[in-house]
Structures are given as C-alpha cells and as structure tokens.
Write an enzyme that holds these catalytic residues in place. Structure first.
Site, PDB file in Angstrom:
ATOM      1  N   THR A  42       0.760  -1.145   0.097  1.00 23.11           N
ATOM      2  CA  THR A  42      -0.058  -0.006  -0.020  1.00 23.11           C
ATOM      3  C   THR A  42       0.887   1.143   0.166  1.00 23.11           C
ATOM      4  OG1 THR A  42      -1.648  -1.355   1.195  1.00 23.11           O
ATOM      5  CG2 THR A  42      -1.776   1.207   1.202  1.00 23.11           C
ATOM      6  N   TRP A  87       2.375   1.628  -3.695  1.00 16.37           N
ATOM      7  CA  TRP A  87       1.535   2.207  -4.279  1.00 16.37           C
ATOM      8  C   TRP A  87       1.507   3.697  -4.568  1.00 16.37           C
ATOM      9  CZ3 TRP A  87      -2.755   4.831  -4.457  1.00 16.37           C
ATOM     10  CH2 TRP A  87      -3.911   4.635  -5.809  1.00 16.37           C
ATOM     11  N   HIS A  88       1.437   4.273  -3.390  1.00 16.87           N
ATOM     12  CA  HIS A  88       1.542   5.443  -3.250  1.00 16.87           C
ATOM     13  C   HIS A  88       2.448   6.589  -4.136  1.00 16.87           C
ATOM     14  CE1 HIS A  88      -1.841   4.942  -0.638  1.00 16.87           C
ATOM     15  NE2 HIS A  88      -2.307   5.905  -1.013  1.00 16.87           N
ATOM     16  N   GLY A  89       3.567   6.056  -4.145  1.00 19.68           N
ATOM     17  CA  GLY A  89       4.663   6.335  -4.788  1.00 19.68           C
ATOM     18  C   GLY A  89       6.022   5.776  -4.750  1.00 19.68           C
ATOM     19  N   PHE A 126       0.758   8.559  -9.193  1.00 19.54           N
ATOM     20  CA  PHE A 126      -0.276   7.373  -9.075  1.00 19.54           C
ATOM     21  C   PHE A 126      -0.340   6.935 -10.649  1.00 19.54           C
ATOM     22  CE2 PHE A 126      -0.133   8.402  -5.104  1.00 19.54           C
ATOM     23  CZ  PHE A 126      -1.397   8.957  -4.441  1.00 19.54           C
TER      24      PHE A 126
END
Lengths: 361, 466
Positions: free
Chosen positions: B313, B316-318, B466
């Site tokens: 998670t 995924w954000h960066g 994203f």
C-alpha cells in the site's frame, strides 16, 4: 428538487459554455494591466507534448466571460466570507489598499547601497550627491500590522552606508494620506513639505510654494491595486500640478526620439495606468530642458516610478533635469548619454526597489 | 485534463453531457468511450496507448480464462495478465526508483530512464487486473464486447484518480443504465460538493501548507500549522475528487462505490483504513490479503499478511522510500492494534481514541509529505521544538489567524456534523425552503468555485505519482 438542481446545473454549464464560445477574445485586461492569453496555436508537437492543453487552459481562464466579476466574487469571499486577512497579498487599512511585500531580502539592501555608491563615484568630486528613500505604504502601518520587511533595519543600513551623501528624509515628511488609496504611488499634490525640504537641502532657491501651481483634476483614477484586489473600489482623484513654465520646457524621451513629449502626457489618463500621465510613464532615459532658467545647473535623478511625479516640481530649479531608470537600461552604457561631471545627483527609490535591488542593472 | 479546471467544467463536460444524452441508448457506451479517450488524450497524448494496451490484454486474457475454466490454461492466462499489467506498472512507475537503489546498493552507475508517469496508471492497471481476477474467480462474466470493456476501463469519471471500480460493481450498468432526474440531481450534488472541497478547501489548505513549509521565519507553530494543513488538504483533495467521480458517475447512470467515510472520526487506525481510500483497501484485501490467507492461518501468518499489504500500500502511493515508511508506520500500528492495542483503546475514553488517531495520522502524513529522510527528521524536530526556532513567530500567527476560518470549516467538514445537521434541518423545515436552500447552496458553490478557479494561482494535481 433533484430535477430543479439538474436543470440549474446544466443551465449554468451550458450558458457559460455558450457565452465563452461566442464572446470575442480580449487583448488586454485593464483591471490587471496585462495582456491576456490568446488561443494557442495548433501543432502536432504542441498537442503531443501537452503544451497545447496547458495553453488552452490558460487561454480559457484569461478569456472567461465576466472574468473581473468572478475575481471580485473570489475576493469578497476571501475577505468577508472566509475572513482572511488579505487577498492576493493585498489588505485593507482604513480605506487604503496596501500590498504586503512578499519576502524580505536584507542582502538586497546592502547590494542597493553598493550600487548607489558605485554610481555616485562616477561623478566628479564636486558633485552634490543626495539620496531619498521613499517608504512603500506598508511602512506607515508597520507598527499595527504584520509586515515582512524590517523597515528600521533597511533605513539604518542605508543611512549608515550612504552617510557620505546628503539624506532627504522623505519618511519623516510623509504619511499614508500622502499616497493614493488604490495605488502604490504618492500623490503629487501632497508633496509640498517634501519639496520645501528639497528646496532647502539641495539649495534650489526656488522658494517652493505648491499653491502657485494649478491643480488639474482627473476624477476616474483606479490605481494598480483596484484591479488586483478585485474589490469594488471607488475611483480616486488624480491631480497633476501645472505652471506656465511647463509648456515651454523641452521633454525628450530617448526611447521615442521622433515623438514630441510633454511633462504631462494627458492621453495616458484614459489608458491602463493613469499615473503614466506623469512624464509618460516608465522610461529608461528622459531629459527636461528648461530654457527659461538663468543658471546652468543640471540635475541627474536615478529613479523609479515615483520620480515621474516629483520631477515636474523641480523644473524651476534646474536648466536641465535628466531622469535615469536603470531598471530599463544598463548602467554600463550610461556614458553614451550622460556626462559624469559635477551635476547635482539625486538617488530616489522606494523601499520595494531597495528590497529587490537586482532589478537595477 | 482535471475536473477542477474551466476546460473540463465549461468545455468538456457540457459537450460530453450533450453528446451522451442525444446519442441513442445503444450507442451511449461508445460515446462515453470516445469522450473518455479524448479526456485522457488531452493529458496523455502518447501514453493513451498504454490504456488501450492494458484493456486489450485483459480483454483477450479474460476470454481465454472463461473458455478454459478449470484447466491450466486459465491459470496461465491469469498469471500472464497480472504479470503484464504489473510489469507495465513497475516499468513506468518504479524503474528509476529501482535503478537509483541498485546504484546505491551495488555501486552500479545505470542511467535513470527519466520516464514520466502516465497519469492514472496505478488506477487503471489495478482496475483491469481486478477484472481478470474476478473473471477467473467466476465472480464476473467476461465482457464480450471490447468496446464495453474499454468503456469500463477508460470511464473518465474514475480514470485518473479513482475510486478503483470493480468490474462486477458496474457490469450490469454497463449493459443497461437507468437515467432519471433523481439520479442526475444527486450526481450534481456530489459533484459540486466534491468540486468545492477540492477548489475551496484543499487548494487553500495546500497554499497554507506550502507557505509554512517555505516560511522565512519558521516556528514550532508553523510546523504544526503546516502539518495540519497538509493532512486536511490531502483529505479534501482526495475525497473531493472521489465525490466528483461518484457524482459524474451518477450523471451517466453509474453507481460507484464510496471511497471515503469520514476517516478522521475513526477511533483506531484499523478503523481509519476502513474509512480512507476504501476502494484501495478493499482491493488489497481481496487480491492480496485474503489470497495470502488473511487472518485464518494463525497469528504469525496474519501479521505477515498485514505487513505485506501495508508495504505494498505504501509503495503504491509513490516510488519513494518515504511512502514505504508511511505504509510501514501505519501497518505497524494496525498490527499492534490487532495484537493488543484495540483492547486497550476500548477501555480508554472515546476522546483518547480520537486523539490517538488524529495524532498518528498527522504524523503519518508528515512521512507522506517529505521525500527525504532529512525532510522527515527536520519536520518532526520542528514540530517537537528540537530545532533552534521560536515557539511562535509573527508570520505563523498572522497566517494561522488568516486561515483560521478555513481550518475550522475543514475540521467541522471532516466530521458527519454538517451532513447530520442538513438532514435534521431538512426534516424540520418546509419542503420548499429546503428545496430553495439546496438550489442556492449548490448553485452558489458552483459559481464561487468557478470564481476561485478563474483567480487561482494554486491548483495542484496531487495524483501525478499514481
């Protein structure tokens, strides 16, 4: 309810869409004093790089119908809806619109004094050097409001570094009332006591008396902050002081030598910036030659825009006044236009220029 | 193109609505698809091919899966689809991150590729993957029409910033949608409120946050104001975008799932994560956590599974370690809660629970907002008065006061208070009053938001990573 909501939504979207398509593109914004973005050009590279879309959004924003009204909506919401202290950095003090200086650059003050000293050194030792720092409007309310600039530090630094020159202490002779409510500048008709001081300190021997001038009024002046703030401000009176003498002086603007110029360029009153009536606005180099003057005294003023409105009141004291604005010309080529002799020299800049002295070339 | 722009609001959307509603019903998906592709093309004129590619890959893979159910071919197709989508995502999003870390670890000197991140790639790859996986799991029928699948993937309301819409959520609606003023009007409400959240609140808070970050006179107060402003900005920006997506979906007859549910009123981080970016949390739960065994294979496995999900998670954000750190921080808290902390929290007064969540989330967003370790440490040191700075400065007091109303509105708006009050008032007041008030509010918000867009100097798009 949802039906009415849907209709209103579609109506707003459709009408603004329609109006934007139909409305003619404007070239200029009078309120913002700038050119407005035009439709970007179609090109394969532009589209593939995304530049076209960016340009289109800029264009759509600039050309949006009722742009000024929408800006006003925002300004009012900010100040009175959300109770912010300022809008776009502009705050209201009494009836005055004042724009806070964004960032304080103490180094700039030092560089400013070095610039002045270097310039002064180009003149002969017999030259009388004077300096005058004009406070921006924030100075007069600094005790009662948050400010970025440390004015005391600025003035102390300048007075210390330029102690070899004669100070004309404008800040002690001016108050906020001597400035326009919606503009950065001072009001020419309020400069009586300052001129008296200058008369004495610079030995003009003109016995300055403001009542000897005719006060010409222009009632529709909207200063630079009127548009920038988006607040519905009332127009102000712009007064320009004239004397018969002014009709006989020869004004030369080196950026437009082929044109005839005068002390007051009256057609500027109806233009984007009415303040440009004073000597035609921003210019790198202007001379005012006064053939009626018996002496052959010359004055060189290194100035910013404040100089345009005070210079006409000094004409009586000199055979020739040269106004130099080194934000628009490089000081390196000055000797092609000025003889660095023993003229009187006046450095006059406002505190915002002092704070961004990299502007001076 | 972004929703919060006059190009979208007053050029694209009116034409899109017109085109959609004058098209005969059986061609409406095509209209939506074309419109969505134009929408995406304006922002990504070249990478739009990736969108088409991802859709094509999953279209064919899902057909293979459905025709070879139970056989090894289906499994291979599934793995292939996931591998292709993930490779695409990793390549475009993480290649420079991988290269940089390889260079520092192994001393190599590989040149970074300098690829720009295709907008929305994390959303649409996750979406197409979920489609294929759901087909494999027989939770969804494969879409025989390539155009209809394309419409689902490219659907502009959710394409660039979510929510991550599961195919099965809108499979029926892809084939048949009801339209009504009820639906459309509700969509208008959600859209306008989302737009106002983004433009009036998020952008303003963002301005404040940046001002505090780059203040010439930092103080402990400016660090806290900056941190609070950022945490609120991110909430309003993201939830505002989701509201707009959901609202737009409704206008075109789609029911998207909610993405935010007042996360800041949570009493534990576990609860927070069930209220924040819910579609992402559900995606990781359904496609990573549960396949790994969830919490049904013993405590240790359960903890490992939570850790894996949270690492992913964060990532995924960066493509940056601070996002991983953010994930690890929140994941650790969730694990601790599962182990014993939740029981402790239940015994404490509610206020303590709320304060715990608010502070932990605030700190987590400090991690989120600083890409370097120096930045992170600096921010925390500033907040806890360890730096050589005063408690307050004239500047921080001035701006704190100037933005106070915004901050208060943002605090209140982050709770269900306004919503509850509106419902209560609507029941008490005369129908007509409620109606005209709603019209005035929504119409007014739309115009005020337009005014803010026209005079804006600060309108960031936060989802470029994203």
């Amino acid at each position: 309810m949802n039906k009415k909501l849907s209709i209103i939504f579609v109506f707003i979207l459709a009408s603004l869409f329609g109006m934007n398509i139909v409305a003619k593109d404007q070239d200029l914004s009078y309120s913002e004093r700038r050119k407005l973005e035009q439709m970007p050009e179609w090109s394969k590279e532009g589209i593939l790089s995304g530049d076209y879309m960016e340009g289109f959004e800029d264009y759509a924003l600039d050309q949006f119908v009722f742009r000024d009204s929408f800006k006003s909506v925002k300004s009012y919401m900010e100040l009175y809806g959300f109770w912010k202290n300022d809008v776009n950095g502009i705050y209201v003090y009494d009836d005055y619109l004042i724009k806070r200086v964004e960032k304080y650059n103490p180094d700039s003050t030092v560089k400013f004094t070095e610039y002045i000293k270097d310039m002064a050194n180009r003149f002969s030792d017999n030259s009388n050097i004077y300096y005058m720092i004009i406070p921006d409007k924030n100075y007069y309310v600094a005790d009662e409001s948050y400010q970025t600039i440390d004015y005391k530090e600025v003035f102390d630094t300048i007075d210390e570094e330029l102690s070899g020159f004669t100070l004309i202490n404008a800040k002690n002779l001016l108050t906020l009332d001597d400035y326009y409510k919606t503009d950065t500048h001072w009001r020419q008709e309020m400069l009586g006591s300052l001129l008296a001081e200058i008369d004495e300190l610079m030995n003009l021997d003109i016995d300055f008396d403001i009542t000897e001038y005719e006060a010409n009024e222009y009632e529709e002046f909207y200063g630079v902050y009127a548009g920038q703030s988006g607040l519905g401000v009332v127009s102000e009176k712009l007064i320009y002081l004239s004397k018969d003498l002014m009709d006989s002086v020869v004004v030369t603007n080196y950026e437009s030598l082929e044109q005839e110029h005068s002390v007051y360029e009256l057609e500027m009153l109806e233009g984007m910036d009415s303040y440009d009536v004073f000597l035609g606005g921003a210019a790198a180099l202007i001379t005012i030659e006064n053939n009626e003057e018996d002496n052959d005294k010359e004055l060189i003023i290194f100035r910013d825009s404040f100089g345009s409105s005070i210079a006409p009141l000094l004409i009586e004291g000199y055979a020739k006044i040269t106004l130099v604005d080194t934000r628009y010309m490089s000081s390196a080529i000055l000797d092609q236009y000025i003889e660095f002799g023993d003229q009187d020299v006046l450095f006059m800049y406002n505190t915002e220029v002092v704070n961004s002295s990299q502007m001076l070339r | 193109m972004v929703f919060s722009s006059v190009t979208f609001l007053y050029y694209f959307l009116p034409l899109m609505l017109l085109g959609y509603f004058i098209t005969p019903i059986k061609y409406r998906n095509l209209t939506l698809l074309v419109g969505s592709l134009i929408f995406y093309f304006t922002g990504e004129p070249i990478y739009i091919l990736l969108l088409v590619f991802s859709t094509t890959v999953d279209y064919f893979h899902s057909l293979v899966i459905s025709r070879n159910r139970g056989s090894i071919k289906a499994k291979i197709a599934l793995i292939s689809s996931i591998a292709i989508n993930l490779s695409m995502l990793i390549f475009f999003k993480y290649s420079d991150f991988i290269i940089a870390n390889l260079n520092s670890l192994a001393g190599t000197e590989i040149e970074p590729l300098g690829l720009s991140l295709p907008i929305g790639i994390s959303f649409f790859t996750f979406q197409t993957m979920s489609y294929t996986i759901d087909v494999y799991r027989e939770e969804a029928e494969p879409q025989k029409s390539f155009l209809d699948l394309g419409t689902y993937v490219a659907l502009f309301p959710q394409l660039i910033a979510g929510p991550i819409i599961r195919y099965k959520t809108i499979a029926k609606e892809l084939n048949h949608r009801e339209h009504s003023f009820e639906l459309f009007g509700y969509g208008v409400q959600r859209f306008v409120i989302g737009l106002a959240k983004k433009v009036l609140l998020a952008n303003t808070l963002g301005e404040l946050s940046v001002m505090m970050k780059y203040s010439a006179n930092p103080s402990v107060l400016s660090y806290w104001i900056g941190a609070i402003a950022f945490a609120l900005q991110i909430y309003y920006d993201f939830s505002g975008y989701s509201d707009m997506a959901i609202g737009l979906g409704r206008m075109f007859g789609f029911h998207f799932q909610e993405n935010f549910n007042y996360p800041y009123i949570s009493r534990s981080i576990s609860e927070f994560w069930n209220r924040w970016h819910m579609s992402l949390g559900q995606w990781f739960r359904d496609y990573v956590y549960i396949p790994l065994g969830g919490n049904r294979k013993g405590k240790l496995r359960g903890i490992r599974n939570i850790a894996v999900v949270w690492l992913l998670t964060g990532f995924w954000h960066g493509a940056s370690w601070n996002f991983v750190l953010w994930g690890v921080f929140l994941g650790t808290l969730i694990i601790l809660e599962k182990l014993f902390l939740l029981k402790v929290l239940e015994k404490l007064p509610k206020v303590t629970n709320h304060l715990y969540v608010v502070f932990m989330i605030l700190f987590s967003f400090v991690l989120f907002n600083n890409e370097t370790m120096t930045g992170i440490i600096g921010s925390f040191r500033g907040m806890f008065g360890v730096l050589d700075i005063p408690l307050v400065s004239l500047e921080s007091v001035y701006y704190g006061q100037s933005y106070l109303v915004f901050i208060i509105i943002s605090f209140v708006g982050a709770t269900p208070l306004v919503s509850n009050l509106t419902v209560k008032l609507s029941k008490r007041l005369h129908d007509k009053v409620v109606e005209y008030a709603s019209l005035a509010v929504i119409g007014g918000l739309l115009l005020i938001t337009t005014a803010y867009l026209i005079d804006s100097s600060f309108n960031p798009f936060l989802y470029f990573r994203f």
